[in-house]
Scaffold this motif. Structure first.
Motif, PDB file in Angstrom:
ATOM      1  N   ALA B 113       0.948  -1.133   0.038  1.00  0.00           N
ATOM      2  CA  ALA B 113      -0.262  -0.075  -0.037  1.00  0.00           C
ATOM      3  C   ALA B 113       0.707   1.484   0.262  1.00  0.00           C
ATOM      4  CB  ALA B 113      -0.722   0.417   1.373  1.00  0.00           C
ATOM      5  N   GLY B 116       2.011   1.298  -3.656  1.00  0.00           N
ATOM      6  CA  GLY B 116       0.997   1.825  -4.685  1.00  0.00           C
ATOM      7  C   GLY B 116       0.834   3.445  -4.030  1.00  0.00           C
ATOM      8  N   PHE B 117       0.908   3.943  -2.979  1.00  0.00           N
ATOM      9  CA  PHE B 117       0.181   5.105  -2.984  1.00  0.00           C
ATOM     10  C   PHE B 117       1.181   6.465  -3.766  1.00  0.00           C
ATOM     11  CE2 PHE B 117       1.695   9.143  -0.322  1.00  0.00           C
ATOM     12  CZ  PHE B 117       0.583   9.447  -0.983  1.00  0.00           C
ATOM     13  N   ALA B 120       0.417   4.936  -7.725  1.00  0.00           N
ATOM     14  CA  ALA B 120      -0.793   5.091  -8.412  1.00  0.00           C
ATOM     15  C   ALA B 120      -1.157   6.771  -7.988  1.00  0.00           C
ATOM     16  CB  ALA B 120      -1.774   4.245  -7.746  1.00  0.00           C
ATOM     17  N   TYR B 121      -0.905   7.819  -6.263  1.00  0.00           N
ATOM     18  CA  TYR B 121      -1.552   8.721  -6.374  1.00  0.00           C
ATOM     19  C   TYR B 121      -0.538   9.752  -6.264  1.00  0.00           C
ATOM     20  CZ  TYR B 121      -5.414   6.054  -5.086  1.00  0.00           C
ATOM     21  OH  TYR B 121      -6.360   4.555  -5.588  1.00  0.00           O
ATOM     22  N   GLN B 288      -6.095   4.855 -11.083  1.00  0.00           N
ATOM     23  CA  GLN B 288      -5.341   5.057 -10.171  1.00  0.00           C
ATOM     24  C   GLN B 288      -5.402   3.726  -8.785  1.00  0.00           C
ATOM     25  OE1 GLN B 288      -6.756   8.854  -8.690  1.00  0.00           O
ATOM     26  NE2 GLN B 288      -4.105   9.291 -10.196  1.00  0.00           N
ATOM     27  N   ARG B 289      -6.784   3.489  -8.866  1.00  0.00           N
ATOM     28  CA  ARG B 289      -7.077   2.378  -8.226  1.00  0.00           C
ATOM     29  C   ARG B 289      -6.940   1.363  -8.639  1.00  0.00           C
ATOM     30  NH1 ARG B 289     -13.413   2.030  -6.791  1.00  0.00           N
ATOM     31  NH2 ARG B 289     -13.092   3.819  -6.196  1.00  0.00           N
ATOM     32  N   PHE B 292      -2.240   1.028  -7.842  1.00  0.00           N
ATOM     33  CA  PHE B 292      -2.283   0.487  -5.706  1.00  0.00           C
ATOM     34  C   PHE B 292      -2.785  -0.699  -5.854  1.00  0.00           C
ATOM     35  CE2 PHE B 292      -4.621   0.969  -1.375  1.00  0.00           C
ATOM     36  CZ  PHE B 292      -3.766   1.762  -1.417  1.00  0.00           C
ATOM     37  N   TYR B 293      -4.084  -1.367  -5.957  1.00  0.00           N
ATOM     38  CA  TYR B 293      -4.452  -2.620  -5.110  1.00  0.00           C
ATOM     39  C   TYR B 293      -3.378  -3.211  -6.033  1.00  0.00           C
ATOM     40  CZ  TYR B 293      -8.149  -1.472  -2.941  1.00  0.00           C
ATOM     41  OH  TYR B 293      -9.489  -1.205  -1.908  1.00  0.00           O
TER      42      TYR B 293
END
Lengths: 510, 398
Positions: B113, B116-117, B120-121, B288-289, B292-293
């Motif tokens: 996570a 991924g943060f 993705a974000y 983005q999701r 992240f996953y």
């Protein structure tokens, strides 16, 4: 001394399935500013690519004579060696290098492989003075605006001892002040004996600086007008650009127009990276059930920007305004919200924005509405296959099967896959951005038929196009878009190509 | 004649997918001959599986990341970090083994996570984020361990890495291990064949079948041979010790992740994201999701690989998991994944990983120096991808 610096004779250039140029003739006299006009797709850029050697000798038919000699360019290097320099709409500058480095890129002032920086910068400042730019030659390209970058391009051309300068839509990205400066510079260069060819949509500019205008339409030369001898009006040029047979290229249809489905109010969009630049100014627009609405605008008018900003804010920053569906204001802050509210947008650029070319037809058809095919996160492959196959038949997608890769289909069939994708998402309003661009005539007719079918199913269809005959052939109502302003709205009965072109090229009201 | 022509055309169109399996078979036969039959013995096959299991687990997550157009350089460090944490949980905090395993997987998810943060974000390229992660989690491993090894681990914990299914359930005879392994083999065979037949039946029903029957039968026969051969080597052949637990874990993971990538909405979104980011976004896919996953998932799988590795060695050390990421990445690319994203399969990555594993093992059996082993692995990776590029160009692809 030959008076004609350039003669292009009987130029024919064929792409698979499309004749881009047919027997085009272009004669440019030494020391004149020669404008080339035509709608998008008329063949202007193709002609310039033939001239500059992007399309090498042998890939086209016809003859080019430069300064009296027949020339056969193999690549851009060949044409530049003769003094022909083309400046493209998308500037070819390296952003993190200095002005001086860019000017002498590929043409460095060096002794035994080592660059002579003093001489480079000195020569660069001389060239900058010629184009009227007072910035230091060591300034980086990222730190100057688009207008100045354009001037650096011209300085770069001058460094190559240019004889014929070709400018493709030089003012499209510039503001009024920068445009005026650039046009002055072109006049100034003419006094120094440099011949220019300028491609432009802005008729007022052409009128201001061009000595002659050659009009292209559908890949043919229509006429060359002498702006000095005759009193050529903008309307005269427009007539040459659009006048053509409109019959039987569009399927018949009896519109059944119902309630208003879609409306935007006061839609304003700012440029995503250039702070303060407004791309769309307070647009108001509506579409009713069963109606085909056109948006007519030239390249750079903000057509795609308008559509994409409405479609889940896929473009732009600082967006204000309201979107209504069936009279109720809706949120379209993300693409999935927009789709959820019944909006679909088929992009102008299929290959880069519309399709996953690595995947097959069925997976592209289902891409925007995969949820409809899924139970608890698992896709029902059988149903997907059946649905994709239905679209393949009803849309007449010419592919061996729905498992064929979309990357291997023709442009027209790719476009049908894109349309199928959006039809399956079952929208109320479809925004189609240049739906027939790069598609052959037969497939165009099929696309028009599909548009009619969508309208007859009670959907609102908005078609964005720069081909006026197309809009006049299929729409019920047409908005004209110029420099981010919706400058006019016409019922199909009132609209003529000349009228639309006039509003599409209208300067913003001062 | 026409039938032969069809078959040749079909094989040509699937050259890449089939080629990788053929390559594996050729390599297995080659080393079987070169090692005078020592490759395919009960003990050695069991070894190949256990020794490569953690790379294969990583390869599953890695190929998904690569399909989406990213890369993950941190998995080796993450595996080491999670192994170290599991050791701390057991030896210092006194957690039961199963709580430690659960906790380790949660730590893996949190690590994923975190990365991924950023990817993705925040929009930092995965190469940078995971390069940083490689250093960060290697550092954390050393901090947690204080540069010492944690050993030994409880027997139950070690089963994941080195255990066999019920090896001592019936201590008096050797037959129960055989029967359990044979039973598992038969079950796997029924499952695989059943799945293939069902898929074909459904495709035939809709006239979608483009696979010649002869090829389908050949494929089934190969699957059967593979499963039965493995069953024989693990359960019946002299010296066999039964089914490694990690093989069952791997089998379950392969089945689950293959279906996720082929049939789930999430899997489709991964392919769409990697194939054309803009088109995916403009089709309403929350890319983005998805990103992240994918990293959360990679974190969990890296944690699992760390547990398997730690269990097998019975120790958690500061240098564990070094260069795992490169083996996992190589497995994905040898298995046909595209560097630019959008293309790849889980089964391809597993096959790619096995090719590397068999190469390693075969060369070791032959007594080839590890220096040469590195060299040969590098060449295999290069040639596999070169073959891909050549193949694509020949078929007139992009």
């Amino acid at each position: 001394m030959v008076t004609n610096i350039l003669e292009m004779r009987q130029i024919t250039k064929t792409f698979p399935g499309v004749k881009a140029l047919q027997d085009v003739n272009l004669t440019v006299q030494r020391g004149e500013v020669h404008a080339i006009c035509g709608e998008n797709g008329a063949g202007k850029s193709t002609l310039m690519k033939v001239l500059s050697g992007v399309y090498p000798h042998g890939s086209y038919d016809g003859e080019i004579a430069f300064e009296g000699d027949t020339v056969q360019f193999r690549d851009i290097g060949d044409s530049e060696a003769k003094g022909i320099v083309i400046i493209h709409q998308e500037l070819a500058l390296s952003p993190f290098l200095s002005i001086a480095e860019n000017i002498f890129l590929g043409n460095e002032i060096a002794t035994r492989g080592f660059i002579d920086w003093d001489k480079t910068n000195l020569e660069a400042s001389k060239l900058l003075a010629r184009v009227g730019l007072s910035d230091s030659p060591i300034t980086k390209i990222v730190d100057i605006g688009v207008g100045k970058q354009q001037l650096v391009e011209i300085a770069k051309a001058l460094s190559k001892e240019v004889k014929l300068l070709i400018l493709d839509e030089p003012t499209a990205a510039l503001n009024d002040e920068d445009s005026a400066h650039l046009l002055d510079l072109i006049k100034h260069l003419r006094e120094q004996g440099i011949t220019s060819i300028i491609i432009s949509h802005k008729l007022n500019e052409i009128k201001a600086i061009a000595d002659k205008v050659t009009i292209l339409r559908d890949g043919r030369t229509i006429e060359t007008l002498d702006m000095r001898a005759d009193d050529v009006s903008e309307d005269r040029i427009i007539k040459g650009m659009v006048g053509r047979d409109l019959e039987h290229r569009y399927p018949d249809r009896t519109p059944k127009i119902g309630e208003e489905i879609f409306r935007i109010e006061g839609w304003t969009v700012h440029h995503p990276s250039e702070a303060g630049r407004v791309v769309i100014h307070g647009a108001n627009l509506s579409a009713r059930a069963g109606e085909v609405v056109g948006i007519a605008g030239l390249m750079g008018a903000g057509r795609t920007e308008l559509a994409m900003s409405v479609f889940g804010r896929s473009y732009g920053k600082g967006i204000t305004g309201k979107v209504f569906m069936h009279g109720k204001e809706v949120r379209t802050r993300t693409v999935s919200e927009a789709i959820g509210n019944g909006i679909a947008y088929a992009t102008e650029d299929r290959k880069h924005f519309g399709l996953n070319l690595l995947e097959d037809v069925k997976r592209n058809v289902s891409m925007a509405a995969l949820g409809k095919l899924a139970k608890r996160g698992w896709v029902d492959g059988e149903k997907e296959f059946i649905i994709a196959n239905e679209y393949r038949k009803s849309m007449n997608i010419k592919a061996p099967s729905v498992s064929s890769l979309t990357g291997k289909l023709s442009g027209g069939n790719q476009q049908k896959v894109v349309l199928s994708k959006w039809m399956y998402s079952d929208p109320d309003v479809l925004i189609l951005d240049e739906p027939t661009r790069g598609i052959d005539v037969g497939a165009k007719y099929e696309i028009y038929t599909i548009i009619n079918r969508l309208a007859s199913e009670g959907k609102a269809v908005i078609v964005i196009s720069s081909e006026l005959p197309e809009l006049l052939g299929i729409c019920d109502r047409i908005y004209a878009l110029s420099e981010g302003h919706l400058t006019g709205e016409f019922g199909i009965a009132d609209a003529t190509p000349e009228l639309l072109m006039q509003y599409m090229t209208k300067e913003k009201e001062k | 004649m026409a039938a032969i022509k069809d078959a040749v055309g079909f094989l040509g169109s699937r050259l890449r997918q089939i080629g990788i399996f053929i390559a594996l078979i050729v390599i297995v036969i080659l080393f079987q001959v070169l090692t005078d039959g020592r490759l395919l013995t009960a003990g050695n096959v069991s070894n190949i599986i256990v020794q490569n299991s953690y790379i294969l687990i990583l390869a599953i997550g890695m190929v998904m990341i690569i399909i989406a157009g990213h890369i993950d350089l941190s998995v080796g460090s993450v595996a080491a970090f999670v192994g170290a944490m599991s050791g701390v949980m057991i030896t210092q905090w006194g957690f039961p083994w199963w709580v430690a395993i659960l906790g380790s997987l949660i730590i893996g998810a949190l690590v994923g996570a975190w990365q991924g943060f950023w990817v993705a974000y925040v929009g930092i390229p995965a190469f940078i984020v995971t390069l940083a992660g490689m250093l960060i989690f290697r550092g954390l491993t050393q901090i947690v361990l204080g540069n010492r090894q944690i050993t030994p681990f409880p027997t139950e914990y070690r089963q994941l890495g080195g255990g066999f299914v019920f090896p001592n359930a019936f201590p008096a005879t050797s037959s129960p291990a055989e029967w359990i392994t044979v039973g598992l083999g038969v079950l796997a065979l029924i499952f695989l064949v059943g799945q293939q037949l069902r898929g074909r039946a459904s495709r035939v029903k809709h006239g979608l079948e483009d696979e010649p029957l002869a090829w389908f039968v050949t494929k089934l026969a190969f699957t059967a041979m593979l499963v039965l051969g493995l069953t024989y080597l693990l359960g019946i052949a002299p010296g066999s010790r039964g089914t490694p637990i990690v093989l069952i874990v791997l089998g379950v993971l392969v089945v689950i992740y293959s279906s996720v990538m082929a049939r789930s909405v999430f899997g489709r979104h991964v392919y769409a994201r990697g194939g054309n980011l803009h088109a995916a976004q403009l089709s309403g896919i929350k890319t983005q999701r998805v990103d992240f996953y994918l990293f959360v998932n990679m974190g969990v799988l890296a944690a699992l690989a760390g547990l398997v590795f730690t269990g097998r060695l019975n120790s958690a050390g500061p240098g564990a998991g070094n260069l795992f990421e490169l083996d996992a990445i190589a497995a994905a690319f040898i298995g046909g994944a595209a560097v630019t994203g959008g293309i790849g399969t889980v089964i391809g990555a597993i096959t790619g990983g096995l090719i590397m594993g068999v190469l390693n093992n075969g060369m070791s059996l032959m007594g080839i120096n590890t220096d040469y082993q590195q060299f040969i692995k590098g060449m295999v990776l290069l040639l596999a991808v070169a073959f891909d590029v050549f193949n694509k160009r020949r078929s007139g692809g992009r």
